[in-house]
Design an enzyme around this catalytic site. Structure first.
Site, PDB file in Angstrom:
ATOM      1  N   SER A  47       0.913  -1.263  -0.153  1.00 60.88           N
ATOM      2  CA  SER A  47      -0.037   0.009   0.016  1.00 60.88           C
ATOM      3  C   SER A  47       0.896   1.025  -0.122  1.00 60.88           C
ATOM      4  CB  SER A  47      -0.775   0.191   1.113  1.00 60.88           C
ATOM      5  OG  SER A  47      -0.211   0.049   2.266  1.00 60.88           O
ATOM      6  N   THR A 149      -1.513   3.857   4.882  1.00 61.09           N
ATOM      7  CA  THR A 149      -0.410   4.882   4.780  1.00 61.09           C
ATOM      8  C   THR A 149       0.645   4.784   5.908  1.00 61.09           C
ATOM      9  OG1 THR A 149      -2.196   6.427   4.070  1.00 61.09           O
ATOM     10  CG2 THR A 149       0.098   7.366   4.893  1.00 61.09           C
ATOM     11  N   THR A 167       2.184   6.956   0.856  1.00 66.25           N
ATOM     12  CA  THR A 167       1.103   6.005   0.500  1.00 66.25           C
ATOM     13  C   THR A 167       0.785   5.868  -1.142  1.00 66.25           C
ATOM     14  OG1 THR A 167      -1.306   5.334   0.911  1.00 66.25           O
ATOM     15  CG2 THR A 167      -1.114   7.461   0.254  1.00 66.25           C
ATOM     16  N   ARG A 177      -7.068  10.966  -8.388  1.00 66.52           N
ATOM     17  CA  ARG A 177      -7.600  11.149  -6.826  1.00 66.52           C
ATOM     18  C   ARG A 177      -6.250  11.348  -5.823  1.00 66.52           C
ATOM     19  NH1 ARG A 177      -6.525   8.164  -2.059  1.00 66.52           N
ATOM     20  NH2 ARG A 177      -8.544   8.383  -0.733  1.00 66.52           N
ATOM     21  N   THR A 200      -4.183   7.510   8.959  1.00 65.86           N
ATOM     22  CA  THR A 200      -4.195   6.549   8.058  1.00 65.86           C
ATOM     23  C   THR A 200      -5.534   6.066   7.963  1.00 65.86           C
ATOM     24  OG1 THR A 200      -3.236   4.385   7.411  1.00 65.86           O
ATOM     25  CG2 THR A 200      -3.629   5.026   9.661  1.00 65.86           C
ATOM     26  N   GLY A 201      -5.930   5.947   6.805  1.00 66.96           N
ATOM     27  CA  GLY A 201      -7.364   5.316   6.509  1.00 66.96           C
ATOM     28  C   GLY A 201      -7.947   5.974   5.231  1.00 66.96           C
TER      29      GLY A 201
HETATM   30  N1  GLY Z   1      -4.917   7.690   3.777  1.00 68.09           N
HETATM   31  C1  GLY Z   1      -4.723   7.725   2.398  1.00 68.09           C
HETATM   32  C2  GLY Z   1      -5.587   7.933   1.228  1.00 68.09           C
HETATM   33  O1  GLY Z   1      -6.703   7.961   1.400  1.00 68.09           O
HETATM   34  O2  GLY Z   1      -5.051   8.024   0.160  1.00 68.09           O
END
Ligand code: GLY
Length: 306
Positions: A47, A149, A167, A177, A200-201
């Site tokens: 990730s 992340t 990330t 995005r 993170t999330g």
């Molecule tokens: N937290 C990383 C993302 O949503 O890209």
């Protein structure tokens, strides 16, 4: 006192090594860069960085952020495909008064000029995952799929407080995005007079709450670090609840100006690594039935990729 905290089990080994270096007199800047870059270059961590989660078009687009809590300066790169270490580029951009947030080709030109190696960040595995997901015909809208992340906060004995994040973002995201990770105040924030936090999330949800800034603001107002991070997340979750929105995937780490650390999560399991004068440990934050508990875990008991 020197302290460090990093998200997820995947950061444990590099955070532990960075903590050894911090205790040996290494700067917080070098400790954070080392800990994040080690995760970025390991294709087993799918990730972040090399071999990260692909977007809908099969490409791997990476985001990274950096903030120096002593100067309030930031650096960030967004949606880059070829920079071998996005966090290094973000660190190098930090210090500029202008043009410190670069995206796409402009960021890649900066990295090349700065001598950061560029390469194809896709791996056979990332291409394979993309093909499999396409075959499954699962819509991108539902594709949270455990993207995580790496965020690291460190404070050195000189009092420098630094945060770095990196990330590949949401699996099967729309090209273009960008989530919270490179956005100051959302994915990260640091002010050496108050503290630092990182998230993170699901970036779309984290950004709507500016959760890293919110956590630091609470420390500035006098909250202790654990109370600040917990109430920042809980208050946001309750606000979302009043709108009929569940909060499934947000976790935060934080450090106060003295180097004390804290964490909060909306998830059933959020492992994080922390090195403080108490020692270097892996912890797990667990949110269940409205209660947050945090305990130490043996690194072998938590899957490496989590
Ligand atoms: N937290 C990383 C993302 O949503 O890209």
């Amino acid at each position: 006192m020197a302290s460090i905290i990093g998200t997820w089990r995947m950061s444990y080994d590099s955070v532990a090594e960075a903590y050894r270096r911090l205790c040996g007199g290494e700067s917080a800047m070098n400790a954070v860069e080392y800990a994040v870059a080690e995760v970025e270059k390991n294709p087993a961590f799918t990730s972040v960085g090399y071999g990260g989660l692909p977007a809908r078009d099969g490409q791997v687009y990476l985001d990274a952020g950096w903030m120096d809590g002593n100067t309030l300066r930031c650096g960030a790169v967004l949606s880059v495909r070829h920079i071998s270490s996005p966090v290094k580029a973000a660190r190098l951009l930090c210090g500029r008064a202008k043009n410190w947030m670069l995206c796409g080709e402009g960021a890649e030109a900066f990295a090349i000029a700065a001598g950061i190696p560029v390469m194809d960040m896709r791996t056979d595995n990332s291409v394979h995952r993309w093909r499999e997901r396409l075959a499954d015909e699962i819509s991108a809208a539902g594709a949270y799929d455990g993207h995580d992340t790496v965020c690291v906060i460190a404070k050195d004995d000189e009092g420098h407080l630094i945060v770095g994040t990196s990330t590949s973002g949401l699996f099967m995201k729309e090209p273009g995005r960008v989530g919270d990770t490179p956005i100051a105040g959302s994915g990260f924030y640091a002010d050496a007079e108050a503290g630092a936090a990182a998230a993170t999330g699901l970036g779309e949800d984290i950004m709507r709450g500016c959760l890293s800034y919110e956590t630091v603001a609470r420390m500035r107002a006098g909250d202790n670090v654990q109370h600040a991070v917990e109430t920042a997340l809980q208050t946001y979750m309750m606000r979302r609840d009043r709108m009929g929105e569940e909060t499934e995937n947000i976790s935060l780490i934080a450090m106060d100006a003295a180097g004390n650390v804290g964490a909060a999560t909306s998830m059933e399991s959020f492992p994080f690594a922390a090195g403080t004068p108490d020692g270097m440990f892996l912890y797990e934050a667990v949110y269940r039935h409205g209660q947050l508990t945090i305990g130490r875990r043996h690194p072998e008991d938590i899957p490496l990729g989590s």
